[in-house]
Motif scaffolding. Structure first.
Motif, PDB file in Angstrom:
ATOM      1  N   LEU A  14       0.832  -1.204   0.000  1.00  0.00           N
ATOM      2  CA  LEU A  14       0.000   0.000   0.000  1.00  0.00           C
ATOM      3  C   LEU A  14       0.865   1.252   0.000  1.00  0.00           C
ATOM      4  O   LEU A  14       0.610   2.203  -0.740  1.00  0.00           O
ATOM      5  CB  LEU A  14      -0.930  -0.016   1.221  1.00  0.00           C
ATOM      6  CG  LEU A  14      -2.000   1.063   1.290  1.00  0.00           C
ATOM      7  CD1 LEU A  14      -2.892   1.064   0.056  1.00  0.00           C
ATOM      8  CD2 LEU A  14      -2.857   0.885   2.540  1.00  0.00           C
ATOM      9  N   ASN A  15       1.906   1.234   0.806  1.00  0.00           N
ATOM     10  CA  ASN A  15       2.844   2.352   0.876  1.00  0.00           C
ATOM     11  C   ASN A  15       3.479   2.612  -0.482  1.00  0.00           C
ATOM     12  O   ASN A  15       3.558   3.761  -0.931  1.00  0.00           O
ATOM     13  CB  ASN A  15       3.929   2.024   1.903  1.00  0.00           C
ATOM     14  CG  ASN A  15       4.334   3.237   2.701  1.00  0.00           C
ATOM     15  OD1 ASN A  15       3.709   4.295   2.612  1.00  0.00           O
ATOM     16  ND2 ASN A  15       5.375   3.098   3.473  1.00  0.00           N
ATOM     17  N   HIS A  16       3.915   1.551  -1.148  1.00  0.00           N
ATOM     18  CA  HIS A  16       4.516   1.676  -2.480  1.00  0.00           C
ATOM     19  C   HIS A  16       3.497   2.216  -3.479  1.00  0.00           C
ATOM     20  O   HIS A  16       3.844   3.033  -4.336  1.00  0.00           O
ATOM     21  CB  HIS A  16       5.066   0.338  -2.959  1.00  0.00           C
ATOM     22  CG  HIS A  16       6.334  -0.074  -2.272  1.00  0.00           C
ATOM     23  ND1 HIS A  16       7.355   0.797  -1.982  1.00  0.00           N
ATOM     24  CD2 HIS A  16       6.745  -1.296  -1.831  1.00  0.00           C
ATOM     25  CE1 HIS A  16       8.340   0.136  -1.393  1.00  0.00           C
ATOM     26  NE2 HIS A  16       7.991  -1.140  -1.280  1.00  0.00           N
ATOM     27  N   LEU A  17       2.246   1.766  -3.377  1.00  0.00           N
ATOM     28  CA  LEU A  17       1.180   2.266  -4.262  1.00  0.00           C
ATOM     29  C   LEU A  17       1.020   3.773  -4.075  1.00  0.00           C
ATOM     30  O   LEU A  17       0.933   4.521  -5.048  1.00  0.00           O
ATOM     31  CB  LEU A  17      -0.159   1.600  -3.931  1.00  0.00           C
ATOM     32  CG  LEU A  17      -0.587   0.350  -4.669  1.00  0.00           C
ATOM     33  CD1 LEU A  17      -1.999  -0.033  -4.229  1.00  0.00           C
ATOM     34  CD2 LEU A  17      -0.532   0.500  -6.169  1.00  0.00           C
ATOM     35  N   VAL A  18       0.962   4.196  -2.823  1.00  0.00           N
ATOM     36  CA  VAL A  18       0.809   5.618  -2.500  1.00  0.00           C
ATOM     37  C   VAL A  18       1.970   6.423  -3.094  1.00  0.00           C
ATOM     38  O   VAL A  18       1.785   7.537  -3.560  1.00  0.00           O
ATOM     39  CB  VAL A  18       0.713   5.832  -0.965  1.00  0.00           C
ATOM     40  CG1 VAL A  18       0.823   7.308  -0.607  1.00  0.00           C
ATOM     41  CG2 VAL A  18      -0.602   5.266  -0.433  1.00  0.00           C
ATOM     42  N   ASN A  19       3.157   5.801  -3.112  1.00  0.00           N
ATOM     43  CA  ASN A  19       4.338   6.472  -3.666  1.00  0.00           C
ATOM     44  C   ASN A  19       4.445   6.354  -5.181  1.00  0.00           C
ATOM     45  O   ASN A  19       5.457   6.719  -5.766  1.00  0.00           O
ATOM     46  CB  ASN A  19       5.609   5.942  -2.997  1.00  0.00           C
ATOM     47  CG  ASN A  19       5.700   6.400  -1.551  1.00  0.00           C
ATOM     48  OD1 ASN A  19       5.402   7.545  -1.234  1.00  0.00           O
ATOM     49  ND2 ASN A  19       6.085   5.509  -0.668  1.00  0.00           N
ATOM     50  N   MET A  25       7.143  -2.727 -10.265  1.00  0.00           N
ATOM     51  CA  MET A  25       8.151  -2.044  -9.449  1.00  0.00           C
ATOM     52  C   MET A  25       8.050  -2.493  -7.990  1.00  0.00           C
ATOM     53  O   MET A  25       9.060  -2.693  -7.327  1.00  0.00           O
ATOM     54  CB  MET A  25       7.987  -0.522  -9.556  1.00  0.00           C
ATOM     55  CG  MET A  25       8.381   0.033 -10.914  1.00  0.00           C
ATOM     56  SD  MET A  25       7.674   1.663 -11.223  1.00  0.00           S
ATOM     57  CE  MET A  25       8.785   2.722 -10.317  1.00  0.00           C
ATOM     58  N   ILE A  26       6.824  -2.657  -7.509  1.00  0.00           N
ATOM     59  CA  ILE A  26       6.605  -3.126  -6.138  1.00  0.00           C
ATOM     60  C   ILE A  26       7.184  -4.527  -5.974  1.00  0.00           C
ATOM     61  O   ILE A  26       7.881  -4.809  -4.997  1.00  0.00           O
ATOM     62  CB  ILE A  26       5.109  -3.103  -5.756  1.00  0.00           C
ATOM     63  CG1 ILE A  26       4.580  -1.653  -5.728  1.00  0.00           C
ATOM     64  CG2 ILE A  26       4.881  -3.782  -4.408  1.00  0.00           C
ATOM     65  CD1 ILE A  26       3.064  -1.532  -5.615  1.00  0.00           C
ATOM     66  N   ALA A  27       6.927  -5.389  -6.948  1.00  0.00           N
ATOM     67  CA  ALA A  27       7.447  -6.761  -6.912  1.00  0.00           C
ATOM     68  C   ALA A  27       8.977  -6.751  -6.829  1.00  0.00           C
ATOM     69  O   ALA A  27       9.570  -7.470  -6.024  1.00  0.00           O
ATOM     70  CB  ALA A  27       6.983  -7.539  -8.130  1.00  0.00           C
ATOM     71  N   GLU A  29      10.928  -4.249  -5.824  1.00  0.00           N
ATOM     72  CA  GLU A  29      11.303  -3.615  -4.553  1.00  0.00           C
ATOM     73  C   GLU A  29      11.202  -4.592  -3.383  1.00  0.00           C
ATOM     74  O   GLU A  29      12.054  -4.605  -2.503  1.00  0.00           O
ATOM     75  CB  GLU A  29      10.378  -2.407  -4.324  1.00  0.00           C
ATOM     76  CG  GLU A  29      10.780  -1.475  -3.218  1.00  0.00           C
ATOM     77  CD  GLU A  29      12.019  -0.648  -3.522  1.00  0.00           C
ATOM     78  OE1 GLU A  29      12.759  -0.370  -2.572  1.00  0.00           O
ATOM     79  OE2 GLU A  29      12.250  -0.278  -4.695  1.00  0.00           O
ATOM     80  N   MET A  30      10.154  -5.421  -3.402  1.00  0.00           N
ATOM     81  CA  MET A  30       9.916  -6.369  -2.299  1.00  0.00           C
ATOM     82  C   MET A  30      10.551  -7.734  -2.556  1.00  0.00           C
ATOM     83  O   MET A  30      10.399  -8.646  -1.752  1.00  0.00           O
ATOM     84  CB  MET A  30       8.408  -6.522  -2.071  1.00  0.00           C
ATOM     85  CG  MET A  30       7.741  -5.262  -1.556  1.00  0.00           C
ATOM     86  SD  MET A  30       5.952  -5.470  -1.382  1.00  0.00           S
ATOM     87  CE  MET A  30       5.878  -6.564   0.053  1.00  0.00           C
ATOM     88  N   GLN A  31      11.238  -7.854  -3.703  1.00  0.00           N
ATOM     89  CA  GLN A  31      11.869  -9.112  -4.104  1.00  0.00           C
ATOM     90  C   GLN A  31      10.880 -10.275  -4.060  1.00  0.00           C
ATOM     91  O   GLN A  31      11.123 -11.304  -3.434  1.00  0.00           O
ATOM     92  CB  GLN A  31      13.097  -9.398  -3.227  1.00  0.00           C
ATOM     93  CG  GLN A  31      14.149  -8.320  -3.366  1.00  0.00           C
ATOM     94  CD  GLN A  31      15.368  -8.562  -2.504  1.00  0.00           C
ATOM     95  OE1 GLN A  31      15.344  -9.354  -1.575  1.00  0.00           O
ATOM     96  NE2 GLN A  31      16.442  -7.875  -2.818  1.00  0.00           N
ATOM     97  N   THR A  32       9.763 -10.052  -4.711  1.00  0.00           N
ATOM     98  CA  THR A  32       8.721 -11.068  -4.789  1.00  0.00           C
ATOM     99  C   THR A  32       8.163 -11.089  -6.210  1.00  0.00           C
ATOM    100  O   THR A  32       8.596 -10.303  -7.048  1.00  0.00           O
ATOM    101  CB  THR A  32       7.611 -10.813  -3.736  1.00  0.00           C
ATOM    102  OG1 THR A  32       6.732 -11.935  -3.720  1.00  0.00           O
ATOM    103  CG2 THR A  32       6.814  -9.551  -4.015  1.00  0.00           C
ATOM    104  N   SER A  33       7.223 -11.964  -6.477  1.00  0.00           N
ATOM    105  CA  SER A  33       6.655 -12.067  -7.826  1.00  0.00           C
ATOM    106  C   SER A  33       5.528 -11.069  -8.038  1.00  0.00           C
ATOM    107  O   SER A  33       4.908 -10.598  -7.080  1.00  0.00           O
ATOM    108  CB  SER A  33       6.135 -13.480  -8.055  1.00  0.00           C
ATOM    109  OG  SER A  33       5.008 -13.710  -7.241  1.00  0.00           O
ATOM    110  N   TYR A  34       5.272 -10.796  -9.312  1.00  0.00           N
ATOM    111  CA  TYR A  34       4.162  -9.933  -9.702  1.00  0.00           C
ATOM    112  C   TYR A  34       2.844 -10.537  -9.197  1.00  0.00           C
ATOM    113  O   TYR A  34       1.984  -9.819  -8.689  1.00  0.00           O
ATOM    114  CB  TYR A  34       4.159  -9.821 -11.229  1.00  0.00           C
ATOM    115  CG  TYR A  34       3.042  -8.981 -11.790  1.00  0.00           C
ATOM    116  CD1 TYR A  34       3.180  -7.605 -11.906  1.00  0.00           C
ATOM    117  CD2 TYR A  34       1.851  -9.564 -12.211  1.00  0.00           C
ATOM    118  CE1 TYR A  34       2.154  -6.827 -12.427  1.00  0.00           C
ATOM    119  CE2 TYR A  34       0.820  -8.789 -12.733  1.00  0.00           C
ATOM    120  CZ  TYR A  34       0.991  -7.424 -12.835  1.00  0.00           C
ATOM    121  OH  TYR A  34      -0.026  -6.649 -13.338  1.00  0.00           O
ATOM    122  N   ALA A  35       2.737 -11.869  -9.284  1.00  0.00           N
ATOM    123  CA  ALA A  35       1.527 -12.574  -8.831  1.00  0.00           C
ATOM    124  C   ALA A  35       1.299 -12.370  -7.331  1.00  0.00           C
ATOM    125  O   ALA A  35       0.165 -12.195  -6.882  1.00  0.00           O
ATOM    126  CB  ALA A  35       1.627 -14.055  -9.145  1.00  0.00           C
TER     127      ALA A  35
END
Length: 66
Positions: A14-19, A25-27, A29-35
């Motif tokens: 949510l924080n990344h969305l707000v930014n 990009m969130i995936a 940044e968090m070293q996770t998958s798009y899914a």
């Protein structure tokens, strides 16, 4: 202010969305998958009772969640 039970990953997403970060990009940044990001987003929408990123961001800011 309403209370929303978001877990740590959901808060981060949510924080990344707000930014202004995209799902990809969130995936990254968090070293996770798009899914996985997509799953977090779905849960966030359900918990916040919204239907779009814009609504989620608006609600997050209004309720001082970020």
């Amino acid at each position: 202010t309403e209370v929303f039970e978001l877990n740590e990953q959901e808060r981060t997403v949510l924080n990344h969305l707000v930014n202004g970060l995209s799902y990809k990009m969130i995936a990254a940044e968090m070293q996770t998958s798009y899914a996985m990001v997509n799953l977090h987003i779905k849960r966030i929408y359900k918990k916040l009772q919204v239907h779009s990123a814009t609504e989620a961001i608006s609600k997050a800011i209004k309720n001082r969640m970020v």
